[in-house]
Design a protein around this motif. Structure first.
Motif, PDB file in Angstrom:
ATOM      1  N   LYS A 216     105.214 -25.142 -11.075  1.00  0.00           N
ATOM      2  CA  LYS A 216     105.050 -26.134 -12.148  1.00  0.00           C
ATOM      3  C   LYS A 216     106.294 -27.015 -12.277  1.00  0.00           C
ATOM      4  O   LYS A 216     106.817 -27.231 -13.374  1.00  0.00           O
ATOM      5  N   ARG A 217     106.789 -27.484 -11.163  1.00  0.00           N
ATOM      6  CA  ARG A 217     107.929 -28.401 -11.091  1.00  0.00           C
ATOM      7  C   ARG A 217     109.263 -27.772 -11.489  1.00  0.00           C
ATOM      8  O   ARG A 217     110.272 -28.480 -11.599  1.00  0.00           O
ATOM      9  N   LYS A 218     109.273 -26.476 -11.718  1.00  0.00           N
ATOM     10  CA  LYS A 218     110.538 -25.786 -12.004  1.00  0.00           C
ATOM     11  C   LYS A 218     110.901 -24.899 -10.818  1.00  0.00           C
ATOM     12  O   LYS A 218     110.042 -24.222 -10.263  1.00  0.00           O
ATOM     13  N   LYS A 219     112.159 -24.928 -10.468  1.00  0.00           N
ATOM     14  CA  LYS A 219     112.618 -24.102  -9.347  1.00  0.00           C
ATOM     15  C   LYS A 219     113.117 -22.755  -9.856  1.00  0.00           C
ATOM     16  O   LYS A 219     113.841 -22.688 -10.855  1.00  0.00           O
TER      17      LYS A 219
ATOM     18  N   GLU B 287     104.080 -16.948  -9.596  1.00  0.00           N
ATOM     19  CA  GLU B 287     103.162 -18.065  -9.797  1.00  0.00           C
ATOM     20  C   GLU B 287     101.998 -17.653 -10.689  1.00  0.00           C
ATOM     21  O   GLU B 287     101.596 -18.408 -11.589  1.00  0.00           O
ATOM     22  N   ARG B 288     101.453 -16.464 -10.456  1.00  0.00           N
ATOM     23  CA  ARG B 288     100.352 -15.986 -11.297  1.00  0.00           C
ATOM     24  C   ARG B 288     100.804 -15.870 -12.749  1.00  0.00           C
ATOM     25  O   ARG B 288     100.091 -16.272 -13.677  1.00  0.00           O
TER      26      ARG B 288
ATOM     27  N   CYS C  93     103.243 -17.472 -14.294  1.00  0.00           N
ATOM     28  CA  CYS C  93     103.503 -18.774 -14.901  1.00  0.00           C
ATOM     29  C   CYS C  93     102.215 -19.527 -15.220  1.00  0.00           C
ATOM     30  O   CYS C  93     102.117 -20.204 -16.246  1.00  0.00           O
ATOM     31  N   PHE C  94     101.216 -19.415 -14.361  1.00  0.00           N
ATOM     32  CA  PHE C  94      99.977 -20.156 -14.570  1.00  0.00           C
ATOM     33  C   PHE C  94      99.043 -19.462 -15.552  1.00  0.00           C
ATOM     34  O   PHE C  94      98.321 -20.129 -16.300  1.00  0.00           O
ATOM     35  N   GLU C  95      99.067 -18.135 -15.573  1.00  0.00           N
ATOM     36  CA  GLU C  95      98.103 -17.408 -16.403  1.00  0.00           C
ATOM     37  C   GLU C  95      98.671 -16.936 -17.738  1.00  0.00           C
ATOM     38  O   GLU C  95      97.935 -16.831 -18.720  1.00  0.00           O
ATOM     39  N   GLU C  96      99.987 -16.669 -17.791  1.00  0.00           N
ATOM     40  CA  GLU C  96     100.547 -16.092 -19.010  1.00  0.00           C
ATOM     41  C   GLU C  96     101.706 -16.886 -19.585  1.00  0.00           C
ATOM     42  O   GLU C  96     102.194 -16.573 -20.671  1.00  0.00           O
ATOM     43  N   GLY C  97     102.164 -17.890 -18.890  1.00  0.00           N
ATOM     44  CA  GLY C  97     103.243 -18.723 -19.419  1.00  0.00           C
ATOM     45  C   GLY C  97     104.485 -18.687 -18.542  1.00  0.00           C
ATOM     46  O   GLY C  97     104.743 -17.713 -17.834  1.00  0.00           O
ATOM     47  N   MET C  98     105.248 -19.763 -18.609  1.00  0.00           N
ATOM     48  CA  MET C  98     106.454 -19.884 -17.805  1.00  0.00           C
ATOM     49  C   MET C  98     107.518 -18.879 -18.253  1.00  0.00           C
ATOM     50  O   MET C  98     107.578 -18.492 -19.423  1.00  0.00           O
ATOM     51  N   LEU C  99     108.336 -18.479 -17.309  1.00  0.00           N
ATOM     52  CA  LEU C  99     109.471 -17.597 -17.605  1.00  0.00           C
ATOM     53  C   LEU C  99     110.691 -18.487 -17.806  1.00  0.00           C
ATOM     54  O   LEU C  99     111.258 -19.014 -16.844  1.00  0.00           O
TER      55      LEU C  99
END
Length: 228
Positions: A67-70, A158-159, A161-167
């Motif tokens: 999501k554009r974050k490294k 990735e799962r 960040c996409f399913e439960e929110g960014m870290l």
């Protein structure tokens, strides 16, 4: 001595171009493979091999974008425990090292608390770490087996960040690192599967010097200044 072996993606992260000149902290590796360097350690010319027990601690660094974050994935070569955190400023190895050490200690404290290790002894071990690991080297070099495990961590990241929110916060990074650390791994030369959480703490306690036995963490499921 900390040795950071960088995948192609990580090597690109640690390199910047200024006025047409590529600047990087990476230096030529003394051996083609990490395994060779583990077996026959070679130290930089400005490092006294016998200082601080002449120890090298090898890590493999990888960089992924979600999501554009490294994010940087830093995996212990032996235990395959992976410390995950948001990438620091591109080409800034000092910022990376400060963040890495903070997260390394946070992960040790987190797992030690779960294992029931006395906090005073953990602090003593962290002090010993500070005395023992006060220099580092960066090499452009990967490892096929470690890369496979890094790819698995990247999939879970990735799962997540996409399913439960960014870290986005340090505690989230530590909890995620511990979560993927309970996934069983296998590696060439090991007779059976092992669990990174337990292997990491075993290596840490044996090498750094805390004598308490570590409880079995295999079934647990849960989401410094730079010195050189």
């Amino acid at each position: 001595m900390l040795v950071f072996n960088c995948t192609k993606a990580a090597a690109e992260f640690f390199s910047v171009t200024r006025k047409g000149e590529v600047l990087s902290c990476l230096e030529a590796a003394p051996h083609k493979t990490i395994a060779e360097s583990v077996e026959m350690p070679v130290f930089p010319a400005d490092v006294e091999p016998h200082e601080h027990d002449g120890t090298q601690w090898h890590w493999v660094v990888h960089c992924v974008t979600v999501k554009r974050k490294k994010y940087l994935l830093v995996m212990d070569y032996v235990s395959r425990y992976c410390i995950t955190f948001l990438a620091t400023k591109k080409g800034d190895e000092i910022n990376f090292l400060n963040t890495f050490e903070q997260m390394l200690k946070s992960n040790v404290e987190f797992l030690a608390e779960l294992a029931g290790i006395d906090s005073v002894e953990v602090e003593l071990a962290l002090e010993q770490y500070d005395n023992k690991y006060n220099t580092c080297a960066f090499h452009a070099r990967g490892d096929r087996s470690v890369q496979g495990h890094l790819n698995d961590v990247a999939w879970h990241l990735e799962r997540q960040c996409f399913e439960e929110g960014m870290l986005l916060e340090p505690y989230d990074w530590t909890a995620f690192s511990a979560f993927v650390g309970q996934i069983p791994r296998n590696a060439k030369g090991r007779g059976k599967h092992f669990f990174p959480n337990k292997a990491f703490m075993d290596v840490w306690l044996q090498d750094i010097g805390v004598n308490n036995a570590v409880d079995d963490l295999s079934n647990i499921v849960f989401l410094s200044d730079y010195r050189k």
